[in-house]
Scaffold this motif. Structure first.
Motif, mmCIF file in Angstrom:
data_model
loop_
_atom_site.group_PDB
_atom_site.id
_atom_site.type_symbol
_atom_site.label_atom_id
_atom_site.label_comp_id
_atom_site.label_asym_id
_atom_site.label_seq_id
_atom_site.Cartn_x
_atom_site.Cartn_y
_atom_site.Cartn_z
ATOM 1 N N VAL A 1 -61.138 37.789 8.230
ATOM 2 C CA VAL A 1 -61.944 38.874 7.693
ATOM 3 C C VAL A 1 -61.048 39.690 6.783
ATOM 4 C CG1 VAL A 1 -63.301 40.910 8.222
ATOM 5 C CG2 VAL A 1 -63.367 38.938 9.749
ATOM 6 N N CYS A 2 -61.479 39.898 5.549
ATOM 7 C CA CYS A 2 -60.675 40.646 4.584
ATOM 8 C C CYS A 2 -61.470 41.830 4.077
ATOM 9 C CB CYS A 2 -60.249 39.753 3.411
ATOM 10 S SG CYS A 2 -59.160 38.412 3.906
ATOM 11 N N LEU A 3 -60.753 42.824 3.620
ATOM 12 C CA LEU A 3 -61.383 44.045 3.132
ATOM 13 C C LEU A 3 -61.375 44.049 1.612
ATOM 14 C CD1 LEU A 3 -62.518 46.884 3.749
ATOM 15 C CD2 LEU A 3 -60.176 47.725 3.635
ATOM 16 N N GLY A 4 -62.548 44.147 1.000
ATOM 17 C CA GLY A 4 -62.606 44.267 -0.459
ATOM 18 C C GLY A 4 -62.435 45.711 -0.862
ATOM 19 N N VAL A 5 -61.711 45.957 -1.939
ATOM 20 C CA VAL A 5 -61.437 47.300 -2.413
ATOM 21 C C VAL A 5 -61.960 47.430 -3.829
ATOM 22 C CG1 VAL A 5 -59.662 49.016 -2.865
ATOM 23 C CG2 VAL A 5 -59.391 47.407 -0.967
ATOM 24 N N LEU A 6 -62.822 48.407 -4.039
ATOM 25 C CA LEU A 6 -63.399 48.612 -5.362
ATOM 26 C C LEU A 6 -62.584 49.667 -6.099
ATOM 27 C CD1 LEU A 6 -65.701 48.030 -7.334
ATOM 28 C CD2 LEU A 6 -66.964 49.913 -6.270
ATOM 29 N N ALA A 7 -62.052 49.312 -7.258
ATOM 30 C CA ALA A 7 -61.283 50.255 -8.056
ATOM 31 C C ALA A 7 -61.293 49.795 -9.493
ATOM 32 C CB ALA A 7 -59.844 50.349 -7.537
ATOM 33 N N SER B 1 -47.333 47.323 -5.310
ATOM 34 C CA SER B 1 -47.769 48.196 -6.404
ATOM 35 C C SER B 1 -48.727 47.474 -7.331
ATOM 36 C CB SER B 1 -46.553 48.672 -7.200
ATOM 37 O OG SER B 1 -45.812 47.587 -7.714
ATOM 38 N N ARG B 2 -48.951 46.187 -7.101
ATOM 39 C CA ARG B 2 -49.913 45.401 -7.869
ATOM 40 C C ARG B 2 -50.553 44.393 -6.918
ATOM 41 N NH1 ARG B 2 -46.676 43.516 -11.946
ATOM 42 N NH2 ARG B 2 -46.315 41.554 -10.876
ATOM 43 N N PRO B 3 -51.890 44.256 -6.929
ATOM 44 C CA PRO B 3 -52.816 44.669 -7.991
ATOM 45 C C PRO B 3 -53.078 46.170 -8.058
ATOM 46 C CG PRO B 3 -54.014 43.712 -6.161
ATOM 47 C CD PRO B 3 -52.566 43.473 -5.876
ATOM 48 N N ARG B 4 -52.924 46.861 -6.940
ATOM 49 C CA ARG B 4 -52.997 48.311 -6.879
ATOM 50 C C ARG B 4 -51.994 48.760 -5.835
ATOM 51 N NH1 ARG B 4 -55.866 50.171 -11.275
ATOM 52 N NH2 ARG B 4 -57.744 48.903 -11.580
ATOM 53 N N ASP B 5 -51.688 50.052 -5.805
ATOM 54 C CA ASP B 5 -50.892 50.564 -4.697
ATOM 55 C C ASP B 5 -51.657 50.299 -3.409
ATOM 56 O OD1 ASP B 5 -48.642 51.476 -5.983
ATOM 57 O OD2 ASP B 5 -49.390 53.511 -6.239
ATOM 58 N N GLY B 6 -50.998 49.651 -2.464
ATOM 59 C CA GLY B 6 -51.656 49.330 -1.212
ATOM 60 C C GLY B 6 -50.750 48.510 -0.323
ATOM 61 N N VAL B 7 -51.351 47.814 0.637
ATOM 62 C CA VAL B 7 -50.563 47.056 1.603
ATOM 63 C C VAL B 7 -51.292 45.773 1.973
ATOM 64 C CG1 VAL B 7 -51.560 48.399 3.509
ATOM 65 C CG2 VAL B 7 -49.418 47.156 3.856
ATOM 66 N N PHE C 1 -55.887 42.882 2.414
ATOM 67 C CA PHE C 1 -55.338 43.840 1.452
ATOM 68 C C PHE C 1 -56.177 45.098 1.462
ATOM 69 C CE2 PHE C 1 -55.605 45.801 -2.790
ATOM 70 C CZ PHE C 1 -54.296 46.253 -2.892
ATOM 71 N N THR C 2 -55.494 46.246 1.467
ATOM 72 C CA THR C 2 -56.166 47.539 1.380
ATOM 73 C C THR C 2 -55.484 48.382 0.320
ATOM 74 O OG1 THR C 2 -56.676 47.464 3.750
ATOM 75 C CG2 THR C 2 -56.898 49.590 2.643
ATOM 76 N N GLN C 3 -56.278 48.915 -0.586
ATOM 77 C CA GLN C 3 -55.725 49.842 -1.563
ATOM 78 C C GLN C 3 -55.548 51.201 -0.906
ATOM 79 O OE1 GLN C 3 -57.896 50.300 -5.231
ATOM 80 N NE2 GLN C 3 -56.901 52.261 -5.696
ATOM 81 N N ILE C 4 -54.337 51.744 -0.968
ATOM 82 C CA ILE C 4 -54.035 53.072 -0.431
ATOM 83 C C ILE C 4 -53.209 53.793 -1.482
ATOM 84 C CG2 ILE C 4 -52.911 54.393 1.403
ATOM 85 C CD1 ILE C 4 -53.399 52.053 3.285
ATOM 86 N N ASP C 5 -53.765 54.841 -2.054
ATOM 87 C CA ASP C 5 -53.092 55.559 -3.134
ATOM 88 C C ASP C 5 -52.085 56.568 -2.589
ATOM 89 O OD1 ASP C 5 -54.579 54.205 -5.096
ATOM 90 O OD2 ASP C 5 -56.259 55.587 -4.824
ATOM 91 N N ASP C 6 -51.231 56.091 -1.707
ATOM 92 C CA ASP C 6 -50.182 56.914 -1.102
ATOM 93 C C ASP C 6 -49.109 55.933 -0.640
ATOM 94 O OD1 ASP C 6 -48.696 58.957 0.027
ATOM 95 O OD2 ASP C 6 -49.907 59.084 1.852
ATOM 96 N N ARG C 7 -48.292 55.467 -1.592
ATOM 97 C CA ARG C 7 -47.398 54.332 -1.317
ATOM 98 C C ARG C 7 -46.499 54.591 -0.120
ATOM 99 N NH1 ARG C 7 -43.978 51.972 -6.214
ATOM 100 N NH2 ARG C 7 -46.121 51.819 -7.016
#
Length: 538
Positions: A2-8, A64-70, A82-88
């Motif tokens: 199960v993966c999490l999609g992130v819209l950005a 840091s790519r594709p977005r800041d996240g983990v 993958f989860t985008q988190i704008d707080d590296r």
């Protein structure tokens, strides 16, 4: 999976599974699906990994790519989310299924393998730890404890007298240990160079073992009932704490004690710095004696400050001559995760110098130009007798002071700011260390730059070597706690890396189940940063 999609930015990203790695070294290229406007999908393998953390089968890669996240994997690196988190994250703490990331603004927690995250804060955090399924955060004179992944918190107010800040937290079963530092007036660190203050004399005496009294500045406290009641232990030291195999370890963290330990360990370097701050020109070639290659074992076990151990829950402490490598690993993690608090003015330039590059007190370099010989020289020639000039202020930041007195940290500055050693693991240890030849090349670069500038140089003004030398570092593993080490085969970097004049060197290391993960960094001839992750499967 199960993966999490992130819209950005009209795009979403979904982590994709990886093939099982073959034995030996292989690139860790994180794969993800990029979908734009929910219509156009493409598979990418260009995730930019900034840091890797691992424990058992859990791996967390801060990107840091594709977005800041983990990216997170809980099965040793096959399936990922993958989860985008704008707080590296600058640190990730792992405890079973509990994953806690520390960002610049908030603390983030997940217990479902990274599919969902809960944020807590913002609040200025002194220090944090995870253990026994709980999160422990010290901030603003309080201790916050959460047992449900940051959903709810219990606020504790330890009855510690005076103004204090927490340095470190360690948890062992039902006991919580916290090292605190008290607000106090301190002498400048440069007083250690000539013992010109009572505080400097006390720190030097303590490091020498000639005085059983601990210099004032901190204590280790303990609670055996989950944080309701606290008592001061017999160790009156501001220290970094770690719980290892039922024992509690403390490494002195007070800047005055750390500085005293470095002065005693490198007396010639300390004398050179003292002369530099008085306005004398440094004899660069005389510095070489302080930079002899110490050998692999000493490099990997290096802990500069006094170390203490308690086997009776903090009732008594014994000063130790040696410490397990796991303590050095815990120490480095805590130092890197905790923001610098002690600040002071930077080192003044020698009064007889004008413009030019930044002085010895300049900010730390990142992956910038490497050390190397430079062409022209300014000032007097090497070996010229020191010239006394008007003595200026002797202010220096703790960070700069420690770097100028620690060969390992100083040479790391000439290695493009990359730490020369790293250790990770528990039952099986993994490590990297510089080869003696590479160490010597960094010493040559430091001496040449110091000779040109007339002071101990913190970085090179030139790019230095442009071709990656073979055998610059060793990759190692140990199954006996570091008593003996075996070499791992080096990665086969693409020929394009060498054509771009990139000198790969490890910038991070993590140990997962049955594998080691090493993050390499470098700079190409255009000055662009380069990163690449590799893993060694057993």
């Amino acid at each position: 999976m199960v993966c999490l999609g992130v819209l950005a930015s009209c795009a979403s990203y979904r982590a994709l599974p990886l093939d099982t790695p073959p034995p030996g070294p292989s690139p860790l290229a994180l794969r993800y699906e990029q979908k734009r406007l929910h219509l156009f999908a493409s598979t990418r393998e260009d995730a930019q990994i900034e840091a890797v953390f691992a424990s058992d089968a859990t791996i967390a890669a801060v990107v840091s790519r594709p977005r800041d996240g983990v990216f997170v994997s809980t099965d040793g690196g096959s399936d990922w989310t993958f989860t985008q988190i704008d707080d590296r994250f600058h640190d990730v703490m792992l405890d079973g299924e509990l994953i806690v990331g520390r960002g610049a603004a908030q603390l983030h927690c997940t217990k479902d393998g990274g599919r969902s995250w809960r944020a807590w804060g913002p609040i200025p955090i002194d220090t944090a730890a995870v253990a026994e399924g709980g999160i422990y955060v010290a901030a603003g004179g309080h201790l916050y404890v959460s047992q449900d992944c940051a959903q709810t918190w219990r606020t504790l107010t330890p009855q510690i007298p005076g103004a204090w800040r927490a340095r470190s937290i360690a948890v062992d079963r039902q006991s919580i240990y916290m090292s605190v530092r008290t607000a106090r007036e301190t002498a400048p660190l440069t007083a250690l160079l000539d013992g010109s203050s009572d505080g400097a004399q006390a720190a030097l005496s303590f490091v020498d073992g000639r005085d059983s009294r601990r210099p004032a500045g901190g204590d280790v406290w303990v609670s055996h009932d989950g944080g309701a009641l606290w008592q001061r232990t017999s160790l009156a030291v501001d220290g970094w704490l770690a719980a290892l195999d039922g024992q509690i370890w403390a490494v002195a963290a007070d800047p005055m004690i750390e500085g005293a330990a470095l002065v005693r360990r490198s007396p010639l370097l300390a004398a050179a710095l003292d002369g530099q701050l008085r306005g004398a020109r440094v004899d660069a070639n005389a510095l070489r004696a302080s930079f002899a290659f110490p050998g692999r074992d000493k490099l990997l076990r290096a802990i500069a400050t006094p170390v203490f151990r308690s086997v009776d829950e903090g009732v008594t402490w014994v000063r130790m001559d040696e410490a397990p490598i796991a303590l050095r690993t815990a120490l480095e993690r805590q130092r890197a995760a905790q923001p610098a608090i002690e600040r002071a003015p930077e080192t003044p330039r020698r009064p007889d110098r004008g413009g030019g590059r930044a002085s010895a007190g300049g900010p730390p370099g990142g992956e910038g130009g490497r050390g190397g010989r430079r062409g022209g020289r300014r000032g007097a020639a090497s070996g010229q007798p020191p010239q006394q000039v008007q003595r200026g202020p002797r202010a220096v930041s703790s960070e700069t002071f420690f770097t100028l007195l620690d060969p390992l940290r100083l040479l790391a500055r000439f290695n493009s700011g990359r730490a020369l050693t790293g250790v990770a693991g528990n039952k099986v240890l993994y490590a990297y260390a510089p080869a003696e030849q590479f160490w010597t090349s960094l010493v040559d670069a430091m001496v040449a730059e110091s000779d040109a500038e007339g002071e101990i140089a913190l970085s090179s003004s030139t790019r230095g070597l442009e071709n990656a030398p073979d055998g610059a570092f060793e990759l190692l593993f140990s199954t006996d706690g570091g008593a003996t080490w075996n070499e791992l085969p080096p990665p086969a970097f693409d020929v394009l890396i060498r054509q771009r004049s990139i000198l790969p060197y490890p910038v991070g290391i993590a140990a997962a189940a049955q594998q080691e993960i090493v993050l390499f960094g470098g700079i190409d001839r255009s000055g662009q940063s380069w990163r690449d992750a590799w893993r060694w499967a057993q």
